[in-house]
Structure formats: structure tokens, C-alpha cells
Scaffold this motif. Structure first.
Motif: not given
Ligand code: NAP
Length: 372
Positions: A44-63, A77-84
Motif C-alpha cells: 500500500r502506498l501510505l505516503a509520497t512526496f517530492d520537493r513540491r508536494g506531499i500526499a499521505w493516506d492511512l487507507a493507502g493512495l492509488d499509485p 506535513a513533512l515533519r509529521s511524516l518524517l516523525g512517523h
């Protein structure tokens, strides 16, 4: 008899919209059902980011469809994901680095220490000092956190895994050598076809075969990083400064900011070199080698029928001579770059890492299985 429930594995992809990251997302979307069925893993793609955007969904993202889900990247958002990612969660997680960023490579140690798998297409972490390389290997073993980076040398060609296995079974590698640079192979093919150096370089830049700064290719910087990874995997304890590098063109090293002013000299030099090699039935090859005597990158005029000289541009080839395979060495070859082949190799690493984590799951970590 009921089938075993696939083990859920969360993925965090860094480099969402890059060439390799995009190809990987589409491949993941195509293969997800088959991997649940045939490999017992539910990626499951939980989260993804690059230098411009971020997406995070506990149910999984459609890749296949993250573009619409990407919010502008903000520090919270980034700090929270990196903390996770600094904590062991209740679902095994694989972090996939499809960037060329040092900032991301700096984080592998904390991810491995948290028990997460790390899959890297990025060479940066393994091209640092030997102590850092050893630390990452040790963290991976100590925390049962798979660390895979097969695509950093030879894209989807399985090279590093076989080398690692040769070492684990106690067989010493005597020498490893190879043609590993797609951009330099392309340049050499055009030069042997009679093109001037400056035209061949212009073509390589237009086709996107070079780094954004082609000086990196011409100094053989990227090739040196690949040789470092390859040599270490073959059992040679090598520091970056231990590689003797002959640059592809001397001015790229001597005058990093001014080599383009010397292109007319290179045109003349290469005309002479190609004519000389042709008269001897030879072809120029940029060869990377490591053995007990050290590691080196050099331009060599090899007989036309040598497997390295006869290689089509874009292909990589590695020759591995071991104590048991000295007379008849092992040869490994195939396409050495390209987003599709690289993404295929990254997915192989992800599957391998996910299976390792899934196999550890019942041993008491209490990890969550996928919902039936
Ligand atoms: N392309 C190949 O054939 C090939 C073959 C073997 C290995 N590789 C390796 O695979 C990696 C990716 O290559 P590529 O061709 O896909 O490169 P690319 O198209 O330039 O993509 C790089 C991606 O990384 C993201 N990124 C860069 N720095 C970041 C940071 N600090 N934080 C988060 N995201 C960051 C970029 O985001 P933005 O778009 O927002 O800047 C972009 O999404 C590189 O390490 C490369 O050496 C590539």
C-alpha cells in the motif's frame, strides 16, 4: 483450506513525479493484485512526496492517481511524516528513495534503526566513506531492516545481489570490472561512428543521457560512485579517495567551470584517438575495475571483439572473476539505465524487502495483516 491473508506492507515513496518515481508508481498499480496473490504481500502506498508536494493516506493512495492527491509540500506535513518514520509502526514499512538527494540519504540510518526497509535508486548514501557504508549495513542486520540498492549499479541487472551472495558463501572475488556508464558509452559509440566530440556531446545532452551538469559525466564522478558500490559489494574495502579516476576529458577535471571552452581541442584529440584505435582494430572503452591492487577508471583501447568493446550503447556489462570462476568468469549484462528498467529493478528490491519484513512479521512484532 483457506488461503493465508497477505501481509500488509506500507510504502513511502520519495521522488513522486521524477522519471523513476513515476514509472514505479504505474508499475506498482499494475502489479498490486498479482503480488497479493503470488507473493502474499499487500503493498500500500501510505505516503509520497517530492520537493513540491506531499500526499499521505492511512487507507493507502492509488499509485496511478497521486497527482490529484498531492498538496503543496509544507513543513508541518513533512515533519509529521518524517516523525512517523522514526518510530516502528504496527505495519511493516519500506521507504523508497527515488531522488538523487543527500538530504534524503542522510535519513537512512534512522529509518533502518526504526526497523523500516529502505530501497534506494539514489547512490549518495553508499558513495560516502567506508565507515558510513558499514554503519548502514550493520543497522540493517541489527534491526532486521532490509536495505536494498540494486539499481544503483546497472539499473535492473541483478549485479549487487549475486556479488553479495558470492561473498556470503565464502568465495573471494579476485577482480570485478565493467562498463557502467550509459552516457559515456553513448559518447564513445558516436565518436567511433565518426562524429565530432562536441556534436556527440550535444546529442547526448539533447537526448537526456547526461547529468544536468555534463561535467559530472565527463569527470566520471557518477561512474566513480558506481564503482565504489560495486567494489564494496565484491568485498573490497574501498574509500572514495582510493579510486584512481582518469576523466573522460581532462579539461572537465582541470577546469570544471570552463571545459566547454576547450571543446575544439577535444574534437581534434578524439579524431586522432579514434583513427589510431581503428588502425589497430581496437575500440575505446571507459572501464571501471577493482581488485586487490586497488580501483581505477580508465579509457582503454580494447580489441574490437572484446565483449566490452562490442557492447551496444546503453548496455552495461560486468565481469566477475572469483577464485572458483577464474578461467570462465561470470558475466552480467543488460540495459544500464532508463526510467522503466530502473523502476522494474526498484520494484524487485521493494518485493524482496517486503518479503523479508513479512517473513519476520509472525515472530511477535504483532504486525497487522491486510483486511480480507
Ligand atoms: N533515470 C535513470 O535511468 C536512472 C537509472 C538508475 C538510477 N537512477 C537514479 O534514480 C534516482 C532518480 O532518478 P530520476 O531520473 O527519476 O530523477 P528525476 O527525474 O530528476 O527525479 C528526481 C525526483 O526526486 C525529487 N527530489 C529531489 N530532491 C528531493 C528532496 N530533497 N526531497 C524530496 N524529493 C526530492 C524530485 O522532486 P521535484 O520534481 O519536486 O524536484 C523528483 O521527483 C537518481 O538517484 C538516479 O541516479 C536513475
Amino acid at each position: 483450506m483457506s488461503l493465508p491473508v497477505p501481509q500488509r506492507i506500507d510504502l513511502v515513496l520519495i521522488g513522486t513525479r521524477g522519471q523513476v518515481g513515476s514509472a514505479l508508481r504505474h508499475r506498482l498499480a499494475r502489479q498490486a493484485a498479482r503480488l497479493r496473490e503470488a507473493a502474499g504481500i499487500d503493498l500500500r502506498l501510505l505516503a509520497t512526496f517530492d520537493r513540491r508536494g506531499i500526499a499521505w493516506d492511512l487507507a493507502g493512495l492509488d499509485p496511478d492517481d497521486v497527482d490529484a492527491r498531492l498538496a503543496p509540500r509544507d513543513t508541518v506535513a513533512l515533519r509529521s511524516l518524517l516523525g512517523h518514520l522514526t518510530r516502528a509502526g504496527d505495519t511493516p514499512t519500506v521507504v523508497i528513495d527515488c531522488t538523487a538527494s543527500d538530504e534524503i540519504a542522510d535519513r537512512y540510518a534512522e529509518w533502518l534503526a526504526a526497523g523500516h526497509g529502505v530501497v534506494a535508486a539514489n547512490k549518495r548514501a553508499n558513495a560516502r566513506g567506508l565507515a558510513q557504508w558499514r554503519t548502514l549495513q550493520a543497522l540493517s542486520v541489527r534491526h532486521g531492516a532490509p536495505y536494498r540498492y540494486e539499481t544503483t549499479v546497472g539499473a535492473a541487472i541483478p549485479i549487487l545481489g549475486p556479488l553479495r551472495d558470492i561473498g556470503l558463501r565464502g568465495e573471494r572475488v579476485r577482480r570485478v570490472s565493467g562498463v557502467l556508464s550509459g552516457s559515456l558509452s553513448y559518447l564513445l559509440e558516436r565518436l567511433h561512428a565518426g562524429e565530432a566530440f562536441s556534436d556527440a556531446l550535444g546529442g547526448a545532452e539533447r537526448l537526456g543521457y547526461t547529468e544536468p551538469d555534463p561535467g559530472e559525466d565527463l569527470r566520471a564522478d557518477d561512474l566513480a560512485r558506481k564503482l565504489l558500490v560495486l567494489a564494496r559489494e565484491a568485498g573490497f574495502a574501498l574509500e572514495p579517495a582510493g579510486i584512481r579516476v582518469e576523466p573522460f576529458i581532462a579539461s572537465a577535471q582541470a577546469e570544471p567551470g570552463n571545459w566547454r571552452a576547450r571543446l575544439a581541442d577535444e574534437d581534434a584529440l578524439w579524431r586522432g584517438r579514434i583513427a589510431q584505435a581503428r588502425s589497430l582494430g581496437r575500440r575505446w572503452v571507459m572501464l571501471a575495475e577493482a581488485d586487490a591492487a586497488g580501483a581505477r577508471i580508465s579509457l582503454q583501447a580494447l580489441p574490437e571483439d572484446s565483449p566490452f568493446a562490442a557492447l551496444p550503447a546503453g548496455q552495461n556489462l560486468v565481469r566477475v572473476e572469483t577464485e572458483l570462476q577464474a578461467e570462465r568468469p561470470l558475466w552480467l549484462g543488460g540495459p544500464g539505465a532508463g526510467p522503466e528498467v530502473t523502476a522494474a529493478g526498484v520494484l524487485s528490491d521493494v518485493i524482496d524487502a517486503a518479503r523479508t519484513l513479512a517473513a519476520a512479521a509472525p515472530a511477535g512484532r504483532g504486525w497487522r495483516r491486510a483486511a480480507a
